[in-house]
Design an enzyme around this catalytic site. Structure first.
Site, PDB file in Angstrom:
ATOM      1  N   GLY A  54       0.871  -1.177   0.000  1.00 22.05           N
ATOM      2  CA  GLY A  54       0.000   0.000   0.000  1.00 22.05           C
ATOM      3  C   GLY A  54       0.900   1.216   0.000  1.00 22.05           C
ATOM      4  CD  GLU A  55       2.426   5.602  -0.732  1.00 21.91           C
ATOM      5  OE1 GLU A  55       2.060   4.968  -1.747  1.00 21.91           O
ATOM      6  OE2 GLU A  55       3.579   6.079  -0.618  1.00 21.91           O
ATOM      7  CB  SER A  56       5.490   2.526   3.631  1.00 21.37           C
ATOM      8  OG  SER A  56       6.140   3.496   2.844  1.00 21.37           O
ATOM      9  CB  CYS A  86       5.278  -4.146  -1.209  1.00 24.76           C
ATOM     10  SG  CYS A  86       5.784  -2.938  -2.434  1.00 24.76           S
ATOM     11  NE  ARG A 113       7.966   5.138   0.972  1.00 19.45           N
ATOM     12  CZ  ARG A 113       7.270   6.218   0.672  1.00 19.45           C
ATOM     13  NH1 ARG A 113       7.694   7.404   1.015  1.00 19.45           N
ATOM     14  NH2 ARG A 113       6.135   6.102   0.019  1.00 19.45           N
ATOM     15  CB  ILE A 141       3.512  -2.780  -7.602  1.00 18.90           C
ATOM     16  CG1 ILE A 141       2.924  -3.961  -8.369  1.00 18.90           C
ATOM     17  CG2 ILE A 141       2.759  -1.495  -7.911  1.00 18.90           C
ATOM     18  CD1 ILE A 141       1.513  -4.340  -7.933  1.00 18.90           C
ATOM     19  NE  ARG A 142       4.803   4.345  -6.415  1.00 15.92           N
ATOM     20  CZ  ARG A 142       4.211   4.758  -5.284  1.00 15.92           C
ATOM     21  NH1 ARG A 142       3.081   4.218  -4.878  1.00 15.92           N
ATOM     22  NH2 ARG A 142       4.739   5.705  -4.575  1.00 15.92           N
ATOM     23  CG  HIS A 177       2.673  -6.575  -4.260  1.00 18.18           C
ATOM     24  ND1 HIS A 177       1.798  -6.061  -3.331  1.00 18.18           N
ATOM     25  CD2 HIS A 177       3.488  -5.548  -4.613  1.00 18.18           C
ATOM     26  CE1 HIS A 177       2.051  -4.781  -3.146  1.00 18.18           C
ATOM     27  NE2 HIS A 177       3.073  -4.448  -3.920  1.00 18.18           N
ATOM     28  CD  GLU A 179      -0.053  -9.047  -2.220  1.00 20.62           C
ATOM     29  OE1 GLU A 179       1.047  -9.618  -2.085  1.00 20.62           O
ATOM     30  OE2 GLU A 179      -0.157  -7.822  -2.386  1.00 20.62           O
TER      31      GLU A 179
HETATM   32  N1  GLN Z   1       5.864   2.633  -2.923  1.00 17.90           N
HETATM   33  C1  GLN Z   1       5.096   2.231  -1.797  1.00 17.90           C
HETATM   34  C2  GLN Z   1       5.666   2.806  -0.519  1.00 17.90           C
HETATM   35  O1  GLN Z   1       6.761   3.238  -0.505  1.00 17.90           O
HETATM   36  C3  GLN Z   1       5.056   0.722  -1.694  1.00 17.90           C
HETATM   37  C4  GLN Z   1       4.368   0.164  -2.891  1.00 17.90           C
HETATM   38  C5  GLN Z   1       3.641  -1.101  -2.638  1.00 17.90           C
HETATM   39  O2  GLN Z   1       3.372  -1.514  -1.517  1.00 17.90           O
HETATM   40  N2  GLN Z   1       3.269  -1.717  -3.724  1.00 17.90           N
HETATM   41  O3  GLN Z   1       4.996   2.822   0.467  1.00 17.90           O
END
Ligand code: GLN
Length: 210
Positions: A54-56, A86, A113, A141-142, A177, A179
């Site tokens: 998600g977004e840390s 992630c 990150r 993913i990112r 990921h 999942e």
């Molecule tokens: N870029 C997100 C972060 O730094 C992590 C991306 C993800 O969980 N897919 O929080």
């Protein structure tokens, strides 16, 4: 005994992890019920925990403001397993390199990150993972880069010469990921094939004679 899995659900991808841990349990002969963690009080009842992507920065803020952070720390201190993926791994790390993330110090790793690029740079790669017979289809993913690991940390997989899956005692962390594919072997590895964790015995399942 049915195991209770808690998925941190303050922000990020929750339902895929719930499905994956159920499938992994099935593959290892264990029934798993899933609880979503949105506030304090749920984690202490959980046998195993998932910290999704998600977004840390958002996940970190909410875990601390809701009083969930210290419950997760206590869970790991009791040698109960965690799979952090992630953004979940970023929050679980000892150094996220970002002041907006208050690390939980669950896994002795330093992360960067978004080091694997932006959303459009997302990719899937077959990964050799220690403990798995065939390559795992890893979706990035990112994703964070794991730039440093402590002495006690086992690197389970590398991509491009960099660690992307690690184990530190009861905690397994991945940059990718696991999942997001039908393949639940990473969940299996984290929860059902990790000698460093304590799970309630399935023998307790037997019903006493009436
Ligand atoms: N870029 C997100 C972060 O730094 C992590 C991306 C993800 O969980 N897919 O929080």
């Amino acid at each position: 005994m049915t195991l209770k899995a808690g998925v941190v659900a303050v922000q990020g991808d929750v339902s895929e992890h719930a499905e994956a841990v159920r499938r992994a349990g099935e593959a290892h002969g264990r029934e798993v019920e899933v609880a979503e963690i949105r506030s304090a009080g749920t984690v202490p009842d959980c046998d195993l925990l998932l910290m999704p992507g998600g977004e840390s920065t958002a996940i970190s803020r909410l875990l601390h403001s809701e009083g969930i952070a210290e419950e997760i720390v206590a869970h790991v201190e009791a040698d109960k397993p965690v799979l952090a993926t992630c953004a979940g791994l970023i929050v679980a790390s000892t150094d996220a390199g970002d002041d907006r993330v208050e690390e939980l110090d669950l896994a002795d790793v330093t992360v960067e990150r978004n080091a694997f690029g932006r959303q459009k740079d997302s990719f899937e790669a077959p990964l050799d993972v220690a403990g798995l017979d065939d390559p795992f289809p890893a979706v990035f993913i990112r994703a964070p880069l794991i730039s440093d690991v402590g002495d006690e940390v086992e690197v389970l997989a590398e991509w491009d010469g960099r660690p992307v899956a690690v184990r530190d005692g009861p905690v397994v962390g991945t940059s990718f990921h696991p999942e997001l594919t039908p393949d639940s072997r990473i969940h299996g590895l984290a929860f059902f094939a990790n000698d460093d964790v304590t799970l309630p015995d399935s023998r307790e399942e037997s019903v006493p004679d009436q």
